[in-house]
Enzyme design. Structure first.
Site, PDB file in Angstrom:
ATOM      1  CG  ASN A  77     -21.805 -30.982  -0.372  1.00 52.83           C
ATOM      2  OD1 ASN A  77     -22.586 -31.787   0.142  1.00 52.83           O
ATOM      3  ND2 ASN A  77     -21.611 -29.765   0.105  1.00 52.83           N
ATOM      4  CG  HIS A 125     -22.385 -26.970   9.987  1.00 47.52           C
ATOM      5  ND1 HIS A 125     -23.354 -26.547  10.861  1.00 47.52           N
ATOM      6  CD2 HIS A 125     -23.048 -27.368   8.874  1.00 47.52           C
ATOM      7  CE1 HIS A 125     -24.539 -26.657  10.320  1.00 47.52           C
ATOM      8  NE2 HIS A 125     -24.388 -27.165   9.105  1.00 47.52           N
ATOM      9  NE  ARG A 140     -21.331 -31.403   4.281  1.00 50.26           N
ATOM     10  CZ  ARG A 140     -22.485 -30.791   4.514  1.00 50.26           C
ATOM     11  NH1 ARG A 140     -23.301 -30.541   3.514  1.00 50.26           N
ATOM     12  NH2 ARG A 140     -22.818 -30.427   5.722  1.00 50.26           N
ATOM     13  NE  ARG A 178     -31.384 -30.158   9.908  1.00 49.36           N
ATOM     14  CZ  ARG A 178     -30.093 -30.015   9.622  1.00 49.36           C
ATOM     15  NH1 ARG A 178     -29.186 -30.463  10.463  1.00 49.36           N
ATOM     16  NH2 ARG A 178     -29.702 -29.415   8.517  1.00 49.36           N
ATOM     17  CD  GLU A 221     -19.532 -26.404   3.808  1.00 50.32           C
ATOM     18  OE1 GLU A 221     -20.056 -25.845   2.815  1.00 50.32           O
ATOM     19  OE2 GLU A 221     -20.196 -26.826   4.773  1.00 50.32           O
TER      20      GLU A 221
END
Ligand code: ADP
Length: 403
Positions: A15, A187, A99, A247, A385
């Site tokens: 990742n 996500h 990922r 963000r 994840e």
């Protein structure tokens, strides 16, 4: 990463971010389950690179400062290969799972990466400039260093691929929508893991109407019915919805027009503003890191935290309307898993939904953080994840996977 007959099958998960390469190596145990052999990260790429790795049981395997020349993903992969060669034996690497944030319209599920696939994924970089280029750099580096070992891309968008048409819609003319302008949601690897974990903890709730709050440096909510995504706060890009570390989340599109037309900002400066200088960092002026903001008395830091909680609360209300009610709420990711204060504030602001917080359980980190009589229960479930990526990679490559 030597290979020879008789060794245990293994899958490496990567990742890659702008300054780190997270990894996890899974080993096939008793021909059914994939167990973590080691996990960790090469961090501080470009500044003070360091390799940290732990065993499957959490004990420290390595914590080394690396040469400053270790600055890119390829260097990080070489450092990781050195660690695996020195510390591990008995593993035969059968595949690498990556990922990848954006799969666009073309890639609905895990995909073995060929040069053609890589080129198609590169074309999506403008839609996820914080993540996609680094994700793909890792694939390119692994293709170069591990020829013959399949590289599998697993997408954050896949979990949301069956959103209802109204949730997918971007209300612009059809000729634009035909070019892939739609809401995707992100996500998804985290949401997939939580959906499975919740089914283990509370199967009846998992079968109902659930909101998952993935609150990390990137943050979003997912509305799930029966374990499937029906809406999410992120959309075409990972800029929408909640306020994030750097963000802004939802923003009047007229503001973006004004940045261009009124202030004459060039496109690159607008991109930099929206992806790297807004959100918690933009509001507070000091940090994108929730821990630091919570530890600060500065009014602007407090305002950033207030806005974060406000947006999470507001969007929980909106997604509850989408679901027609709420049966359960789950907190996950860096802030969701670790900040009792943020969970408490969100649950109190959402008390009208039937969330009755158990302050002690919340302070201890759950897993269940609402009182027994709470009409709507809430949990803290750490996300994983990497495990979802390992599972998809194993399945796609035809290796066994029971868990
Ligand atoms: P990513 O993986 O997207 O980089 P994480 O899921 O690791 O992000 O989340 C990072 C965020 O979690 C940061 O804002 C960090 O401050 C926050 N965080 C971690 N621990 C705590 C804590 N104990 N209290 C508050 N925030 C925390």
């Amino acid at each position: 990463m030597a290979r020879s007959a008789g060794e245990a099958p293994a899958i490496l998960v990567l990742n890659a971010g702008s300054s780190s390469l997270k990894f996890a190596l899974y080993r096939l145990h008793d021909a059914r389950r994939w167990h973590v052999r080691t996990r960790g990260q090469v961090e501080g790429l470009g500044t003070a690179p360091r390799l940290i790795a732990r065993d499957g049981d959490g004990s420290l395997l390595a914590d080394e400062r690396l040469e400053p020349r270790v600055s890119g993903i390829l260097d990080a992969l070489d450092a990781l290969a050195g660690l695996l060669a020195a510390k591990l034996d008995g593993e035969r690497l059968l595949g690498v799972g990556h990922r990848v944030v954006h799969g666009g319209t073309r890639f609905a599920g895990p995909t073995v990466v060929t040069p053609e696939v890589l080129a198609q994924l590169r074309a999506l970089e403008p839609l996820a400039p914080l993540h996609q280029p680094h994700n793909l750099d890792a694939i390119e580096a692994a293709l170069a260093r591990m020829p013959g070992i399949p590289q599998v891309a697993c997408f954050d968008t896949s979990f949301h691929r069956d959103l209802p048409p109204v949730a997918k819609l971007v209300p612009l003319p059809e000729e634009l929508r035909r070019q892939g302008l739609q809401r995707y949601g992100f996500h998804g690897l985290s949401y997939e893991y939580i959906a499975g974990a919740l089914a283990g903890v509370a199967p009846q709730i998992a079968a109902g109407r659930v909101i998952i709050a993935h609150l990390g440096s990137g943050a979003s909510l997912c509305a799930m019915r029966g374990g499937r995504s029906v809406d999410s706060t992120l959309g075409f890009t990972a800029l929408d919805g909640l306020c994030m570390g750097t963000r802004p989340g939802s923003l009047d599109p007229g503001i973006v027009l004004y940045l261009f037309q009124g202030l004459g900002m060039p496109a690159a400066a607008v991109e930099d503003l929206l992806y790297r200088r807004s959100g918690l960092l933009g509001i507070s002026g000091v940090s994108s890191d929730m821990r630091e903001l919570l530890g600060s008395d500065a009014p602007a830091a407090r305002l950033a935290v207030d806005y974060f909680v406000y947006r999470v609360t507001r969007e929980i209300g909106a997604l509850t309307a989408v679901l027609g009610g709420l049966d359960g709420l789950v907190f996950t990711a860096g802030i969701g898993e670790n900040s009792a204060v943020i969970r408490e504030r969100v649950c109190h602001a959402s008390a009208w939904l039937g969330l009755a917080l158990d302050r002690e359980a919340n302070a201890q980190g759950g897993p269940r953080i609402t009182r027994a009589e709470s009409p709507v229960p809430a949990w803290v479930i750490p996300t994983d994840e990497e495990r979802v990526i390992a599972r998809h990679t194993a399945r796609l490559l035809g290796l066994t996977e029971a868990a």
